[in-house]
Design a protein around this motif. Structure first.
Motif, PDB file in Angstrom:
ATOM      1  N   GLY A  65      -3.652  10.022  -0.425  1.00  0.00           N
ATOM      2  CA  GLY A  65      -3.023   9.419  -1.588  1.00  0.00           C
ATOM      3  C   GLY A  65      -2.711  10.468  -2.631  1.00  0.00           C
ATOM      4  N   ASP A 312       2.000   7.376  -8.954  1.00  0.00           N
ATOM      5  CA  ASP A 312       1.102   7.763  -7.869  1.00  0.00           C
ATOM      6  C   ASP A 312      -0.232   8.249  -8.401  1.00  0.00           C
ATOM      7  OD1 ASP A 312       1.767   7.265  -5.208  1.00  0.00           O
ATOM      8  OD2 ASP A 312       1.712   9.384  -4.679  1.00  0.00           O
ATOM      9  N   ARG A 315      -2.161   5.275  -9.079  1.00  0.00           N
ATOM     10  CA  ARG A 315      -2.431   4.564  -7.820  1.00  0.00           C
ATOM     11  C   ARG A 315      -3.622   5.167  -7.083  1.00  0.00           C
ATOM     12  NH1 ARG A 315       2.343   5.106  -6.133  1.00  0.00           N
ATOM     13  NH2 ARG A 315       3.152   3.185  -7.050  1.00  0.00           N
ATOM     14  N   ARG A 318      -6.826   3.662  -8.187  1.00  0.00           N
ATOM     15  CA  ARG A 318      -6.990   2.293  -7.697  1.00  0.00           C
ATOM     16  C   ARG A 318      -7.258   2.266  -6.193  1.00  0.00           C
ATOM     17  NH1 ARG A 318      -2.491  -0.452  -8.047  1.00  0.00           N
ATOM     18  NH2 ARG A 318      -1.075   1.138  -8.858  1.00  0.00           N
ATOM     19  N   GLN A 319      -6.669   3.197  -5.448  1.00  0.00           N
ATOM     20  CA  GLN A 319      -6.956   3.285  -4.013  1.00  0.00           C
ATOM     21  C   GLN A 319      -8.416   3.659  -3.771  1.00  0.00           C
ATOM     22  OE1 GLN A 319      -3.512   5.984  -3.022  1.00  0.00           O
ATOM     23  NE2 GLN A 319      -3.398   4.667  -1.219  1.00  0.00           N
ATOM     24  N   PHE A 331      -6.016  -1.193  -0.184  1.00  0.00           N
ATOM     25  CA  PHE A 331      -5.753   0.229  -0.031  1.00  0.00           C
ATOM     26  C   PHE A 331      -4.463   0.456   0.754  1.00  0.00           C
ATOM     27  CE2 PHE A 331      -5.873   3.664   3.078  1.00  0.00           C
ATOM     28  CZ  PHE A 331      -5.896   4.770   2.251  1.00  0.00           C
ATOM     29  N   MET A 334      -1.307  -0.239  -1.190  1.00  0.00           N
ATOM     30  CA  MET A 334      -1.000   0.832  -2.131  1.00  0.00           C
ATOM     31  C   MET A 334      -0.486   2.083  -1.413  1.00  0.00           C
ATOM     32  SD  MET A 334      -3.867   0.492  -5.153  1.00  0.00           S
ATOM     33  CE  MET A 334      -5.273  -0.051  -4.169  1.00  0.00           C
ATOM     34  N   ALA A 335      -0.937   2.316  -0.183  1.00  0.00           N
ATOM     35  CA  ALA A 335      -0.401   3.437   0.597  1.00  0.00           C
ATOM     36  C   ALA A 335       1.084   3.230   0.856  1.00  0.00           C
ATOM     37  CB  ALA A 335      -1.166   3.580   1.907  1.00  0.00           C
ATOM     38  N   SER A 338       2.943   3.909  -2.323  1.00  0.00           N
ATOM     39  CA  SER A 338       3.041   5.347  -2.547  1.00  0.00           C
ATOM     40  C   SER A 338       4.192   5.932  -1.738  1.00  0.00           C
ATOM     41  CB  SER A 338       1.728   6.028  -2.163  1.00  0.00           C
ATOM     42  OG  SER A 338       1.845   7.440  -2.217  1.00  0.00           O
TER      43      SER A 338
END
Length: 427
Positions: A65, A312, A315, A318-319, A331, A334-335, A338
Protein backbone atom coordinates in the motif's frame (compact mmCIF):
# COMPACT_ATOMS: atom_id res chain seq x y z
CA UNK A 1 39.65 -31.53 0.84
CA UNK A 2 39.81 -27.71 0.84
CA UNK A 3 37.53 -25.51 2.94
CA UNK A 4 35.02 -24.63 0.25
CA UNK A 5 34.84 -28.16 -1.14
CA UNK A 6 34.12 -29.43 2.38
CA UNK A 7 31.42 -26.80 2.85
CA UNK A 8 29.88 -27.67 -0.50
CA UNK A 9 29.83 -31.36 0.36
CA UNK A 10 28.16 -30.64 3.71
CA UNK A 11 25.47 -28.59 1.96
CA UNK A 12 24.76 -31.30 -0.59
CA UNK A 13 24.65 -33.96 2.11
CA UNK A 14 22.04 -32.08 4.08
CA UNK A 15 24.07 -30.98 7.08
CA UNK A 16 22.69 -27.43 6.89
CA UNK A 17 19.16 -28.21 5.75
CA UNK A 18 17.64 -27.67 9.19
CA UNK A 19 19.38 -24.30 9.54
CA UNK A 20 18.20 -23.20 6.10
CA UNK A 21 14.62 -24.17 6.97
CA UNK A 22 14.38 -21.16 9.27
CA UNK A 23 14.77 -18.95 6.21
CA UNK A 24 13.22 -20.99 3.41
CA UNK A 25 10.81 -23.29 5.23
CA UNK A 26 11.06 -27.05 5.47
CA UNK A 27 9.73 -27.51 1.95
CA UNK A 28 12.33 -25.17 0.44
CA UNK A 29 15.34 -26.07 2.59
CA UNK A 30 16.65 -28.93 0.45
CA UNK A 31 16.49 -26.86 -2.74
CA UNK A 32 18.14 -23.97 -0.88
CA UNK A 33 21.02 -26.22 0.19
CA UNK A 34 21.61 -27.24 -3.44
CA UNK A 35 21.45 -23.59 -4.48
CA UNK A 36 23.95 -22.53 -1.82
CA UNK A 37 26.29 -25.33 -2.87
CA UNK A 38 26.18 -24.05 -6.43
CA UNK A 39 26.94 -20.51 -5.27
CA UNK A 40 29.92 -21.76 -3.24
CA UNK A 41 31.20 -23.61 -6.32
CA UNK A 42 30.80 -20.43 -8.37
CA UNK A 43 32.85 -18.54 -5.79
CA UNK A 44 35.58 -21.19 -5.79
CA UNK A 45 35.88 -21.16 -9.57
CA UNK A 46 36.52 -17.41 -9.53
CA UNK A 47 38.37 -16.68 -6.32
CA UNK A 48 40.00 -19.90 -5.16
CA UNK A 49 39.28 -22.59 -2.64
CA UNK A 50 41.12 -21.92 0.59
CA UNK A 51 39.08 -19.02 1.97
CA UNK A 52 36.78 -18.54 4.92
CA UNK A 53 33.44 -18.35 3.17
CA UNK A 54 30.30 -16.68 4.52
CA UNK A 55 26.77 -16.63 3.10
CA UNK A 56 24.47 -13.62 3.07
CA UNK A 57 20.89 -13.16 1.89
CA UNK A 58 18.65 -10.17 1.14
CA UNK A 59 15.01 -10.56 0.05
CA UNK A 60 12.97 -8.91 -2.63
CA UNK A 61 10.05 -6.79 -1.53
CA UNK A 62 6.46 -6.21 -2.45
CA UNK A 63 4.69 -2.89 -2.00
CA UNK A 64 1.30 -3.55 -0.40
CA UNK A 65 0.00 0.00 0.00
CA UNK A 66 1.13 3.53 -0.74
CA UNK A 67 2.19 3.92 -4.37
CA UNK A 68 4.86 6.62 -4.85
CA UNK A 69 4.25 7.98 -1.35
CA UNK A 70 7.61 7.26 0.29
CA UNK A 71 9.62 9.88 -1.60
CA UNK A 72 7.17 12.51 -0.30
CA UNK A 73 7.80 11.34 3.29
CA UNK A 74 4.49 9.49 3.31
CA UNK A 75 3.22 6.16 4.63
CA UNK A 76 3.62 2.73 3.04
CA UNK A 77 2.73 -0.89 3.64
CA UNK A 78 5.32 -3.33 2.36
CA UNK A 79 6.66 -6.81 2.92
CA UNK A 80 9.76 -8.88 2.29
CA UNK A 81 9.09 -11.91 0.10
CA UNK A 82 10.50 -15.40 -0.20
CA UNK A 83 12.65 -14.69 -3.28
CA UNK A 84 16.15 -13.45 -2.46
CA UNK A 85 19.64 -12.72 -3.65
CA UNK A 86 22.39 -14.77 -1.99
CA UNK A 87 26.13 -14.07 -1.81
CA UNK A 88 29.05 -16.27 -0.93
CA UNK A 89 31.69 -13.83 0.27
CA UNK A 90 35.12 -13.81 1.89
CA UNK A 91 37.10 -10.93 3.33
CA UNK A 92 40.18 -9.83 1.42
CA UNK A 93 43.46 -8.31 2.56
CA UNK A 94 43.41 -5.98 -0.44
CA UNK A 95 41.37 -2.72 -0.43
CA UNK A 96 39.32 -3.94 -3.37
CA UNK A 97 35.79 -5.32 -3.65
CA UNK A 98 35.34 -7.88 -6.39
CA UNK A 99 31.76 -8.97 -6.97
CA UNK A 100 30.48 -11.29 -9.69
CA UNK A 101 26.76 -11.85 -10.28
CA UNK A 102 25.77 -15.14 -11.89
CA UNK A 103 23.13 -13.37 -13.98
CA UNK A 104 25.45 -10.81 -15.61
CA UNK A 105 28.67 -10.84 -17.56
CA UNK A 106 31.70 -9.09 -16.20
CA UNK A 107 32.79 -8.42 -12.64
CA UNK A 108 32.61 -5.29 -10.52
CA UNK A 109 35.98 -4.25 -9.09
CA UNK A 110 35.91 -1.30 -6.72
CA UNK A 111 39.13 0.31 -5.47
CA UNK A 112 38.33 1.45 -1.94
CA UNK A 113 41.04 4.08 -2.09
CA UNK A 114 38.77 6.14 -4.34
CA UNK A 115 35.20 6.50 -3.12
CA UNK A 116 34.32 9.62 -5.09
CA UNK A 117 31.38 9.65 -7.50
CA UNK A 118 32.42 8.24 -10.87
CA UNK A 119 30.25 9.72 -13.63
CA UNK A 120 31.01 6.82 -15.99
CA UNK A 121 29.58 4.41 -13.38
CA UNK A 122 26.13 6.03 -13.19
CA UNK A 123 23.26 3.50 -13.26
CA UNK A 124 25.59 0.56 -12.62
CA UNK A 125 26.09 -1.93 -9.79
CA UNK A 126 29.63 -0.61 -9.38
CA UNK A 127 28.20 2.81 -8.54
CA UNK A 128 25.99 1.24 -5.87
CA UNK A 129 28.90 -0.58 -4.24
CA UNK A 130 31.11 2.50 -4.25
CA UNK A 131 28.29 4.65 -2.89
CA UNK A 132 27.57 2.23 -0.05
CA UNK A 133 31.22 2.23 0.97
CA UNK A 134 31.42 6.02 0.80
CA UNK A 135 28.36 6.43 2.99
CA UNK A 136 29.59 3.89 5.55
CA UNK A 137 32.88 5.78 5.86
CA UNK A 138 30.97 9.06 6.29
CA UNK A 139 28.99 7.46 9.13
CA UNK A 140 32.11 6.15 10.85
CA UNK A 141 31.76 2.47 9.96
CA UNK A 142 34.58 0.23 8.81
CA UNK A 143 34.87 -1.03 5.27
CA UNK A 144 37.28 -3.47 3.66
CA UNK A 145 37.84 -5.55 0.59
CA UNK A 146 35.97 -8.75 -0.13
CA UNK A 147 35.34 -11.22 -2.93
CA UNK A 148 31.75 -12.28 -3.59
CA UNK A 149 29.75 -14.43 -5.97
CA UNK A 150 26.00 -13.82 -6.03
CA UNK A 151 22.95 -15.52 -7.48
CA UNK A 152 19.50 -13.96 -7.48
CA UNK A 153 15.90 -15.10 -7.63
CA UNK A 154 14.87 -11.42 -7.57
CA UNK A 155 15.33 -10.96 -11.28
CA UNK A 156 15.74 -7.52 -12.79
CA UNK A 157 12.39 -6.26 -14.01
CA UNK A 158 10.41 -8.60 -11.74
CA UNK A 159 8.96 -5.66 -9.81
CA UNK A 160 10.30 -7.05 -6.54
CA UNK A 161 13.09 -4.48 -6.35
CA UNK A 162 16.19 -6.38 -7.33
CA UNK A 163 18.15 -3.14 -6.94
CA UNK A 164 17.18 -2.70 -3.27
CA UNK A 165 17.89 -6.36 -2.53
CA UNK A 166 21.35 -6.00 -4.08
CA UNK A 167 22.06 -2.81 -2.12
CA UNK A 168 20.95 -4.35 1.18
CA UNK A 169 23.04 -7.44 0.42
CA UNK A 170 26.22 -5.38 -0.03
CA UNK A 171 25.59 -3.46 3.21
CA UNK A 172 24.88 -6.75 5.01
CA UNK A 173 28.19 -8.23 3.82
CA UNK A 174 30.19 -5.20 5.01
CA UNK A 175 28.18 -5.06 8.23
CA UNK A 176 29.08 -8.60 9.23
CA UNK A 177 32.59 -8.88 7.79
CA UNK A 178 33.83 -5.58 9.23
CA UNK A 179 31.34 -4.14 11.75
CA UNK A 180 30.21 -7.08 13.91
CA UNK A 181 26.63 -6.65 12.69
CA UNK A 182 26.24 -3.29 14.47
CA UNK A 183 24.44 -1.51 11.63
CA UNK A 184 20.68 -1.59 12.27
CA UNK A 185 18.25 -2.67 9.52
CA UNK A 186 16.89 0.88 9.18
CA UNK A 187 20.35 2.41 8.89
CA UNK A 188 21.31 -0.28 6.37
CA UNK A 189 18.32 0.81 4.29
CA UNK A 190 19.33 4.48 4.57
CA UNK A 191 22.88 3.67 3.45
CA UNK A 192 21.46 1.77 0.50
CA UNK A 193 19.16 4.62 -0.48
CA UNK A 194 22.04 7.10 -0.34
CA UNK A 195 24.04 4.97 -2.79
CA UNK A 196 21.09 4.71 -5.17
CA UNK A 197 20.27 8.43 -5.02
CA UNK A 198 23.75 9.95 -5.08
CA UNK A 199 25.96 7.42 -6.88
CA UNK A 200 23.59 5.37 -9.06
CA UNK A 201 21.53 8.45 -9.94
CA UNK A 202 17.96 7.32 -9.26
CA UNK A 203 15.82 9.54 -6.97
CA UNK A 204 14.13 6.68 -5.12
CA UNK A 205 12.36 6.80 -1.78
CA UNK A 206 13.27 4.61 1.17
CA UNK A 207 10.51 1.99 1.04
CA UNK A 208 12.24 -0.64 -1.12
CA UNK A 209 15.43 -0.76 0.91
CA UNK A 210 13.58 -0.72 4.24
CA UNK A 211 11.31 -3.60 3.28
CA UNK A 212 14.28 -5.70 2.16
CA UNK A 213 16.41 -4.82 5.15
CA UNK A 214 13.80 -5.14 7.92
CA UNK A 215 11.78 -8.14 6.70
CA UNK A 216 8.23 -9.19 7.52
CA UNK A 217 5.02 -7.26 6.84
CA UNK A 218 5.64 -3.66 7.85
CA UNK A 219 3.81 -0.35 8.04
CA UNK A 220 6.30 2.51 7.70
CA UNK A 221 5.80 6.23 8.24
CA UNK A 222 8.52 8.32 6.60
CA UNK A 223 7.36 11.65 8.02
CA UNK A 224 10.89 11.99 9.40
CA UNK A 225 12.96 9.92 6.92
CA UNK A 226 15.97 10.03 9.23
CA UNK A 227 13.92 8.23 11.87
CA UNK A 228 11.13 6.32 10.08
CA UNK A 229 8.48 4.81 12.33
CA UNK A 230 8.06 1.08 11.74
CA UNK A 231 5.25 -1.16 12.89
CA UNK A 232 5.32 -4.87 12.10
CA UNK A 233 1.87 -6.27 11.39
CA UNK A 234 1.14 -9.92 12.03
CA UNK A 235 -0.53 -10.60 8.71
CA UNK A 236 -0.20 -13.37 6.17
CA UNK A 237 -2.70 -13.59 3.27
CA UNK A 238 -2.35 -17.37 3.32
CA UNK A 239 -4.10 -17.41 6.69
CA UNK A 240 -7.10 -15.74 5.02
CA UNK A 241 -7.19 -18.26 2.18
CA UNK A 242 -5.49 -15.98 -0.33
CA UNK A 243 -2.33 -16.00 -2.39
CA UNK A 244 -0.20 -12.93 -3.01
CA UNK A 245 0.58 -12.88 -6.73
CA UNK A 246 2.86 -10.61 -8.72
CA UNK A 247 2.30 -10.58 -12.48
CA UNK A 248 5.31 -9.73 -14.63
CA UNK A 249 3.92 -8.30 -17.85
CA UNK A 250 7.31 -8.42 -19.55
CA UNK A 251 7.34 -4.73 -20.37
CA UNK A 252 10.39 -2.96 -21.70
CA UNK A 253 12.10 -1.03 -18.88
CA UNK A 254 14.53 0.74 -21.21
CA UNK A 255 14.46 4.53 -21.12
CA UNK A 256 11.94 4.71 -18.28
CA UNK A 257 14.17 6.60 -15.84
CA UNK A 258 12.58 9.91 -16.87
CA UNK A 259 9.10 8.47 -16.30
CA UNK A 260 10.01 7.22 -12.82
CA UNK A 261 11.71 10.50 -11.93
CA UNK A 262 8.77 12.59 -13.14
CA UNK A 263 6.50 11.49 -10.28
CA UNK A 264 8.66 12.72 -7.38
CA UNK A 265 9.75 15.75 -9.40
CA UNK A 266 6.19 16.87 -10.10
CA UNK A 267 4.99 16.15 -6.58
CA UNK A 268 7.83 18.21 -5.17
CA UNK A 269 6.97 21.02 -7.58
CA UNK A 270 3.48 21.17 -6.06
CA UNK A 271 4.90 21.15 -2.54
CA UNK A 272 7.33 23.95 -3.38
CA UNK A 273 4.53 25.98 -4.93
CA UNK A 274 2.77 25.63 -1.58
CA UNK A 275 5.88 26.84 0.24
CA UNK A 276 7.01 23.42 1.43
CA UNK A 277 9.59 20.81 0.45
CA UNK A 278 7.53 17.62 0.14
CA UNK A 279 3.81 16.92 0.02
CA UNK A 280 3.74 15.38 3.51
CA UNK A 281 4.30 18.91 4.83
CA UNK A 282 1.17 20.07 2.99
CA UNK A 283 -2.48 19.04 3.15
CA UNK A 284 -5.27 18.28 0.73
CA UNK A 285 -7.11 21.39 1.92
CA UNK A 286 -4.03 23.54 1.21
CA UNK A 287 -3.90 22.13 -2.30
CA UNK A 288 -7.58 22.66 -3.03
CA UNK A 289 -7.59 26.20 -1.69
CA UNK A 290 -5.05 27.23 -4.33
CA UNK A 291 -5.61 24.69 -7.08
CA UNK A 292 -6.69 27.28 -9.63
CA UNK A 293 -3.51 29.35 -9.43
CA UNK A 294 -1.34 26.24 -9.07
CA UNK A 295 -2.64 24.80 -12.33
CA UNK A 296 -0.88 27.45 -14.39
CA UNK A 297 2.26 27.13 -12.30
CA UNK A 298 2.84 23.35 -12.14
CA UNK A 299 0.46 21.83 -14.70
CA UNK A 300 -2.47 19.43 -14.53
CA UNK A 301 -0.57 16.15 -14.13
CA UNK A 302 1.39 17.44 -11.16
CA UNK A 303 -1.86 18.39 -9.43
CA UNK A 304 -3.39 14.98 -10.15
CA UNK A 305 -0.31 13.27 -8.73
CA UNK A 306 -0.57 15.40 -5.60
CA UNK A 307 -4.24 14.39 -5.24
CA UNK A 308 -3.14 10.76 -5.50
CA UNK A 309 -0.54 11.25 -2.79
CA UNK A 310 -3.00 12.66 -0.26
CA UNK A 311 -5.52 9.90 -0.95
CA UNK A 312 -3.05 7.01 -0.88
CA UNK A 313 -1.17 8.31 2.14
CA UNK A 314 -4.40 8.41 4.14
CA UNK A 315 -5.46 5.05 2.73
CA UNK A 316 -2.32 3.30 4.04
CA UNK A 317 -3.24 4.14 7.64
CA UNK A 318 -6.75 2.78 7.11
CA UNK A 319 -5.43 -0.37 5.41
CA UNK A 320 -3.08 -1.05 8.31
CA UNK A 321 -5.92 -0.60 10.79
CA UNK A 322 -8.17 -2.94 8.80
CA UNK A 323 -5.50 -5.65 8.87
CA UNK A 324 -4.96 -5.25 12.61
CA UNK A 325 -8.71 -5.63 13.10
CA UNK A 326 -8.82 -8.70 10.84
CA UNK A 327 -11.02 -7.00 8.21
CA UNK A 328 -9.40 -8.40 5.08
CA UNK A 329 -12.37 -7.51 2.88
CA UNK A 330 -12.00 -3.81 3.74
CA UNK A 331 -8.27 -4.03 3.12
CA UNK A 332 -8.79 -5.51 -0.35
CA UNK A 333 -11.35 -2.86 -1.27
CA UNK A 334 -8.83 -0.18 -0.37
CA UNK A 335 -6.14 -1.98 -2.41
CA UNK A 336 -8.44 -1.70 -5.44
CA UNK A 337 -9.03 1.98 -4.67
CA UNK A 338 -5.27 2.53 -4.48
CA UNK A 339 -4.82 0.93 -7.88
CA UNK A 340 -7.51 3.08 -9.45
CA UNK A 341 -5.97 6.20 -7.96
CA UNK A 342 -2.61 5.20 -9.43
CA UNK A 343 -4.19 4.71 -12.85
CA UNK A 344 -6.26 7.90 -12.93
CA UNK A 345 -4.27 10.40 -10.88
CA UNK A 346 -0.69 9.17 -10.49
CA UNK A 347 -0.75 7.95 -14.11
CA UNK A 348 2.05 5.40 -13.78
CA UNK A 349 0.41 2.41 -15.48
CA UNK A 350 1.98 3.12 -18.88
CA UNK A 351 4.43 5.59 -20.36
CA UNK A 352 2.99 8.52 -22.27
CA UNK A 353 5.96 8.15 -24.62
CA UNK A 354 4.85 4.65 -25.64
CA UNK A 355 1.05 4.32 -25.33
CA UNK A 356 0.94 1.25 -27.59
CA UNK A 357 2.64 -0.79 -24.86
CA UNK A 358 0.14 -1.20 -22.04
CA UNK A 359 0.89 -4.57 -20.48
CA UNK A 360 -0.01 -3.32 -17.01
CA UNK A 361 -3.37 -2.00 -18.22
CA UNK A 362 -4.14 -5.33 -19.84
CA UNK A 363 -3.11 -7.32 -16.74
CA UNK A 364 -5.30 -5.09 -14.57
CA UNK A 365 -8.25 -5.56 -16.93
CA UNK A 366 -7.87 -9.34 -16.87
CA UNK A 367 -7.51 -9.35 -13.09
CA UNK A 368 -10.64 -7.27 -12.64
CA UNK A 369 -12.63 -9.68 -14.81
CA UNK A 370 -11.34 -12.72 -12.92
CA UNK A 371 -11.33 -11.36 -9.36
CA UNK A 372 -14.26 -8.94 -9.26
CA UNK A 373 -16.00 -9.42 -5.92
CA UNK A 374 -13.47 -12.03 -4.78
CA UNK A 375 -10.00 -10.49 -4.67
CA UNK A 376 -7.96 -7.35 -5.31
CA UNK A 377 -5.64 -5.98 -7.99
CA UNK A 378 -3.43 -2.90 -8.38
CA UNK A 379 -0.33 -1.58 -10.08
CA UNK A 380 2.79 -2.65 -8.21
CA UNK A 381 5.90 -0.63 -7.45
CA UNK A 382 7.17 2.16 -9.66
CA UNK A 383 4.84 1.34 -12.52
CA UNK A 384 5.04 2.36 -16.22
CA UNK A 385 6.13 -1.17 -17.15
CA UNK A 386 6.69 -4.29 -15.13
CA UNK A 387 4.25 -5.73 -12.65
CA UNK A 388 0.84 -5.69 -11.02
CA UNK A 389 -0.16 -7.19 -7.68
CA UNK A 390 -3.18 -9.37 -6.99
CA UNK A 391 -4.70 -11.08 -3.97
CA UNK A 392 -6.21 -14.29 -5.32
CA UNK A 393 -8.45 -16.71 -3.36
CA UNK A 394 -7.23 -20.29 -3.16
CA UNK A 395 -9.96 -21.72 -5.38
CA UNK A 396 -9.24 -19.23 -8.19
CA UNK A 397 -5.44 -19.48 -8.19
CA UNK A 398 -5.02 -21.99 -11.00
CA UNK A 399 -7.58 -20.27 -13.24
CA UNK A 400 -5.98 -16.90 -12.54
CA UNK A 401 -2.45 -18.12 -13.17
CA UNK A 402 -3.31 -20.01 -16.36
CA UNK A 403 -5.24 -17.05 -17.78
CA UNK A 404 -2.46 -14.60 -16.98
CA UNK A 405 0.32 -16.83 -18.30
CA UNK A 406 -1.57 -17.54 -21.51
CA UNK A 407 -1.18 -13.82 -22.23
CA UNK A 408 2.17 -12.91 -20.68
CA UNK A 409 4.07 -16.20 -20.78
CA UNK A 410 4.90 -19.13 -18.53
CA UNK A 411 6.29 -18.32 -15.08
CA UNK A 412 5.16 -14.71 -15.34
CA UNK A 413 2.81 -15.08 -12.38
CA UNK A 414 4.81 -15.26 -9.16
CA UNK A 415 2.99 -16.82 -6.20
CA UNK A 416 4.78 -15.39 -3.18
CA UNK A 417 4.89 -15.73 0.58
CA UNK A 418 5.98 -13.28 3.26
CA UNK A 419 9.55 -13.64 4.56
CA UNK A 420 10.08 -12.60 8.16
CA UNK A 421 13.86 -12.03 7.95
CA UNK A 422 15.42 -9.08 6.16
CA UNK A 423 19.05 -8.81 5.09
CA UNK A 424 20.94 -11.41 7.09
CA UNK A 425 24.00 -13.58 7.43
CA UNK A 426 23.08 -17.23 6.83
CA UNK A 427 24.58 -20.36 8.46
Amino acid sequence: MNRIAALTADLKQGRYTAALASLYGEEGATAAAERYAGIAEGFQALFGADKELHFFSAPGRTEIGGNHTDHQHGRVLCAAVNLDIVAAAAASQQPVIRLKSAEFEGMDEIDLNDLSVQEQERESSAAVIRGICARMVQLGYRIGGFDAFTASQVLKGSGLSSSAAFEVLVVTILNHLYNEGKISPVEAAQISQYAENVYFGKPSGLMDQTASSVGGFVAIDFNDPTHPVLEKIAFDPAEKGYHLCIVDTGGNHADLTADYASAPTEMRAVAEALGKTVLRECSYDMLMSRIGELRAQVGDRALLRAIHFFGDNDRVARQAQALKEGDFAAFMQMAIESGRSSFMYLQNVYSCANPQEQGLSLALALSERLLQGRGAWRVHGGGFAGTIQAFVPDDLLEEYRSTIEAVFGQRHCYVLSIRQQGGTQVL
